[in-house]
Design an enzyme around this catalytic site. Structure first.
Site, PDB file in Angstrom:
ATOM      1  N   ARG A   1      -0.826  -1.144   8.061  1.00 29.24           N
ATOM      2  CA  ARG A   1       0.303  -0.435   7.515  1.00 29.24           C
ATOM      3  C   ARG A   1       0.541   0.856   7.697  1.00 29.24           C
ATOM      4  O   ARG A   1      -0.233   1.589   8.053  1.00 29.24           O
ATOM      5  CB  ARG A   1       0.250  -0.641   5.861  1.00 29.24           C
ATOM      6  CG  ARG A   1      -0.290  -1.992   5.161  1.00 29.24           C
ATOM      7  CD  ARG A   1      -1.151  -1.763   4.071  1.00 29.24           C
ATOM      8  NE  ARG A   1      -1.786  -3.167   3.709  1.00 29.24           N
ATOM      9  CZ  ARG A   1      -1.441  -4.127   2.989  1.00 29.24           C
ATOM     10  NH1 ARG A   1      -0.030  -3.811   2.231  1.00 29.24           N
ATOM     11  NH2 ARG A   1      -2.036  -5.167   2.593  1.00 29.24           N
TER      12      ARG A   1
ATOM     13  N   ASP B   1       2.997   1.271   1.808  1.00 29.61           N
ATOM     14  CA  ASP B   1       1.641   0.492   1.983  1.00 29.61           C
ATOM     15  C   ASP B   1       2.119  -0.971   2.074  1.00 29.61           C
ATOM     16  O   ASP B   1       1.185  -1.693   2.221  1.00 29.61           O
ATOM     17  CB  ASP B   1       0.896   0.709   0.703  1.00 29.61           C
ATOM     18  CG  ASP B   1       1.504   0.181  -0.532  1.00 29.61           C
ATOM     19  OD1 ASP B   1       2.313   1.114  -1.006  1.00 29.61           O
ATOM     20  OD2 ASP B   1       0.978  -0.692  -1.199  1.00 29.61           O
TER      21      ASP B   1
END
Length: 490
Positions: free
Chosen positions: A187, A256
């Site tokens: 991510r 995230d």
């Protein structure tokens, strides 16, 4: 099912586990008391080279529940950080997920296999590391619907009950685990984790890993880090345009939850719009409407700015030059998003070719849909399947707009036929509507009834099938069925 099958054979080929130990924490899943199978995705299993019957076996179910670790797996919880609703959190990581390992699919793509809800990890921050059945069923249905719609996404390989209960605000709820498959779980927040610790060596290692695994062409570029940034910007611009064209609202676009591959990841309080409103927000935790529908493109760009900041030292030794290069790349997001958005919206309106006034035509329709609270999915489908009672008919709220659309398409029968085919292939009949998702969850929680889940899953995985036109799954909610808030799994 053959009674001799007791455990699945999975050809793990793990690469992330070969990175240095600061990238993850190694640990096995936490066993559960009475695992029971909910569903297996047979087509996905085949692509992964996994025998679906083996997954259904007692040994397979134990593996899907985290009670046993299959041969060749290298279970770990990934480390990452992130901005959550704009607030910086220096350590997040997999708090309830265990990456078992990777396999090379029949399509030649490397995939992660992850157990979501597999127990606490060192990144759990006091959480129980578990999922209750509601979020598991929601992610299974919505992620598979997105795949059927052609949206880049994580996938659901399997779901199991745990036999245990988890505590949430609503009280004790039945636990479940989702086996999630993804091209990657890296991510923006993974890069942020190491940048925040000034671990520049780890940032470079992660860069090289992502390039080798996902963007090998970037390795040949003059500045590989810049080529990677450009590629991720392209992927995200395409993804968000696809979301917008379907009325999909992610709900938690934290860094995230922003995938390096441009896949949709982490289906928490996500939702598809019913009646169109540009400022629509569903997530119960998004109190400031940061991630409302109309904000998603700008938030995606903001997330990419955070990725660019992590890559600055690898763009140029001179900081000012590095910032200039990064800014030029980030500035191209708007053009790339708008280009992708126009392509998708033209297809939804059956517009062949490009004309300067197309954006005005699209925007005017959306404005009318908002003014009259028209259903997003149904309205576009009605344009391709006309009736005497739809809003485009004479006397309808969209009739004047429809005349402008007809002029743009052209009066020839061949032009109308081409437009209709394009619209029918671009506008789904079926989406996982919020009220239907909530109904299937209620049935599973209160009655232990999975039939609504299976029925909805079957419908949403053939979203363009005209046979669904009269299906109850194609109908918008009645006023008493409208869902205004959705919730995350924790």
């Amino acid at each position: 099912m053959s009674p001799t099958i007791d455990s699945p054979s999975i050809a793990f080929d793990n690469s992330y586990a070969a990175l240095p130990p600061e990238f993850y924490q190694r640990l096995p899943p936490t066993p559960v008391s009475q695992p029971e199978l909910i569903a297996i995705n047979e087509a996905l299993a085949r692509n992964l080279g996994i025998d679906a019957d083996a997954l259904r076996s007692p040994g397979g179910i134990r593996m899907l529940a985290g009670n046993t670790v299959p041969d060749g797996a290298s279970p770990l919880a990934m480390a990452y950080a992130g901005h959550q609703f704009g607030n910086w959190v220096p350590q997040l990581g997999d708090g309830r997920a265990i990456l078992l390992g990777e396999v090379i699919g029949e399509d030649g793509v490397r995939y992660d296999i992850q157990l979501k809800g597999a127990g606490p990890t060192p990144f759990s921050r006091g959480g129980d590391g578990r999922n209750w059945i509601g979020p598991v069923l929601r992610e299974y249905v919505v992620s598979e619907a997105m795949a059927a719609l052609g949206v880049p996404t994580t996938r659901a390989l399997a779901a199991v009950r745990t036999g245990d209960h988890v505590m949430r605000e609503l009280g004790p709820l039945p636990g479940a685990i989702l086996t999630r498959v993804a091209r990657s779980h890296v991510r923006v927040g993974t890069f942020q984790y190491f940048t925040a610790r000034q671990n520049h060596a780890a940032v470079e290692q992660l860069l090289n890993y992502v390039i080798e695994r996902h963007y090998p062409e970037a390795a040949q570029a003059e500045i590989p880090a810049l080529a990677l940034l450009d590629a991720v910007i392209d992927a995200q611009a395409s993804l968000i345009a696809h979301w917008q064209s379907l009325g999909f609202i992610h709900g938690v676009m934290n860094t995230d939850n922003s995938s390096i591959t441009g896949d949709t990841i982490d289906y928490g309080p996500c939702a598809f719009m019913d009646s169109f409103a540009a400022d629509k927000v569903f997530s119960s935790i998004d109190r400031g409407a940061r991630y409302a529908y109309q904000n998603q493109p700008r938030i995606a760009q903001w997330n990419l700015v955070n990725l660019a900041q992590c890559l600055l030292p690898l763009l140029n030794e001179d900081k000012e030059e590095a910032v200039r290069l990064a800014q030029e790349s980030i500035n191209r997001f708007d053009e790339r998003f708008v280009g992708n958005y126009l392509t998708r919206m033209r297809a939804k309106l059956g517009l062949v070719g490009e004309q300067d006034e197309d954006l005005t035509l699209i925007s005017s329709l959306l404005n009318l849909m908002q003014t009259h609270s028209l259903d997003f999915t149904l309205t576009f489908r009605q344009l391709s399947k006309r009736s005497a009672t739809d809003p485009f008919a004479p006397g309808g709220t969209l009739h004047d707009w429809h005349r402008s659309w007809q002029q743009r398409v052209g009066d020839e029968a061949t032009a109308q036929e081409a437009a209709t085919r394009l619209m029918q292939n671009s506008n789904p009949v079926i989406i996982p509507r919020n009220h239907q998702v909530e109904a299937m969850i209620d049935a599973a929680v209160h009655d232990g009834n999975l039939a609504p889940f299976q029925a909805l899953l079957q419908a949403v995985t053939s979203p363009f099938d005209p046979a669904h036109e009269e299906s109850p799954f194609a109908a918008p909610p009645r006023p008493e069925e409208v869902v205004t808030r959705t919730f995350c799994g924790t």
